[in-house]
Write an enzyme that holds these catalytic residues in place. Structure first.
Site, short mmCIF file in Angstrom:
data_model
loop_
_atom_site.label_atom_id
_atom_site.label_comp_id
_atom_site.label_asym_id
_atom_site.label_seq_id
_atom_site.Cartn_x
_atom_site.Cartn_y
_atom_site.Cartn_z
N PRO A 295 0.97 -1.21 -0.04
CA PRO A 295 -0.07 -0.06 -0.03
C PRO A 295 0.84 1.36 -0.03
O PRO A 295 1.93 1.36 0.55
CB PRO A 295 -0.72 -0.02 1.23
CG PRO A 295 -0.61 -1.49 1.88
CD PRO A 295 0.66 -1.96 1.18
N GLU A 296 0.56 2.17 -0.94
CA GLU A 296 1.06 3.39 -0.77
C GLU A 296 0.28 4.38 -0.21
O GLU A 296 -0.78 4.03 0.44
CB GLU A 296 1.48 3.93 -2.41
CG GLU A 296 2.36 2.56 -2.95
CD GLU A 296 2.83 3.16 -4.39
OE1 GLU A 296 2.89 4.25 -4.94
OE2 GLU A 296 2.86 2.12 -5.32
N HIS B 61 -2.50 -15.87 8.69
CA HIS B 61 -1.73 -14.59 8.71
C HIS B 61 -2.19 -13.30 9.64
O HIS B 61 -1.84 -12.26 9.27
CB HIS B 61 -1.39 -14.04 7.37
CG HIS B 61 -0.87 -15.16 6.55
ND1 HIS B 61 0.27 -15.75 6.91
CD2 HIS B 61 -1.30 -15.68 5.39
CE1 HIS B 61 0.55 -16.73 5.82
NE2 HIS B 61 -0.46 -16.61 4.92
#
Length: 276
Positions: A2-3, A92
């Site tokens: 993610p940016e 996870h």
DNA sequence: ATGCAGTCCTGTAAGC
DNA sequence: TGCTTACAGGACTGCA
């Protein structure tokens, strides 16, 4: 992964779901994110209320009402969501915060474990950590300072855009999309950028990021927002991931080249490498 | 001081 | 089908 636009979307999604809620319990499953979650942190956050949530670069900051601060980074595959506590657990899942009184959970899932979750005792401690790593937000770039940053280095444009100390929040996708729109080759030395393009570049960075935020970011594979929704900007890509496909401006096949250790997408015809 | 390569980790897709 | 390899939105460390 993610940016900035993806992180901003997560923050906006989480804000109404988190603010005002208290932390009732913390569960760590596999405490092996980039840095381990320390047990003492759990006792520091239990009972505290979420006061605010904001973003700095690609980092998510949560202010607690006892002055503590949570700092999260999604790395490449991190997902931070608020779900009903009855939602089945997934793989996870590294961190879970049971919320009061809403019977919901804040969950941090990260298959690749490049993400991180940290606790700081105060805002000043948090800021010391962040200021060490981050330059200005792309929406606050000072034109003169940006010009200086470009002029004084030998580095490639791509490396510069990815440097979080130069601009906080830009990553591989948005660096490529920005350079494409200006016809700048990713390997161009920053100091070789024509004078008339420096200010255009400074302005294009926030423009591209704003457009992406409008579309709730880009989902390539794992990314989802704080409510579980995928992004939509991947449908607006002009070069990223389009290698082999025709350039939208000139039909030339988009190519890739490895710059600063990252795959960079560009049009060999529209983005000529500038050499002074 | 600066910039690059390698590393952390898992999942997926492509290649043989 | 199955095994192997390469690659993926990021950040950090160590080395030249």
């Amino acid at each position: 992964m993610p940016e900035l636009p993806e992180v901003e979307t997560v923050v906006r999604d989480l804000r109404p779901r988190l603010v005002g809620a208290a932390i009732a319990r913390v569960t760590t499953s596999r405490e092996k994110l980039r840095r381990p979650w320390k047990k003492i942190w759990t006792s520091r956050v239990i009972g505290a209320k979420f006061e605010a949530i904001h973003r700095r670069g690609k980092w998510i900051i949560i202010d607690l009402d006892n002055d503590g601060r949570l700092l999260l980074h999604l790395g490449m595959t991190g997902q931070l969501t608020v779900v009903d506590a009855a939602t089945p657990l997934t793989d996870h899942l590294h961190l879970r915060f049971d919320l009061n009184p809403k019977n919901r959970q804040l969950r941090f899932r990260d298959p690749r474990r490049f993400g991180s979750a940290d606790w700081f005792a105060s805002e000043s401690e948090l800021n010391a950590f962040l200021d060490d790593r981050l330059g200005p937000e792309p929406f606050d770039l000072n034109p003169a300072a940006f010009r200086t940053e470009l002029t004084r280095t030998n580095r490639s444009l791509k490396a510069l855009l990815l440097d979080q100390k130069v601009i906080a929040g830009v990553g591989n996708i948005y660096a490529d999309e920005t350079l494409y729109r200006l016809g700048l080759h990713p390997e161009t030395r920053a100091s070789d950028v024509p004078r008339n393009l420096v200010e255009k570049l400074r302005a294009m960075i926030p423009t591209v990021l704003r457009e992406a935020i409008e579309k709730r970011g880009s989902t390539i594979r794992d990314y989802i927002g704080g409510s579980g929704l995928e992004g939509g900007f991947q449908n607006e890509f002009r070069v990223y991931g389009r290698d082999g496909e025709p350039c939208l401006k000139c039909k030339t096949a988009i190519e890739t080249v490895r710059v600063a250790g990252r795959t960079s997408h560009f049009c060999p015809s529209c983005q000529k490498r500038v050499v002074k």
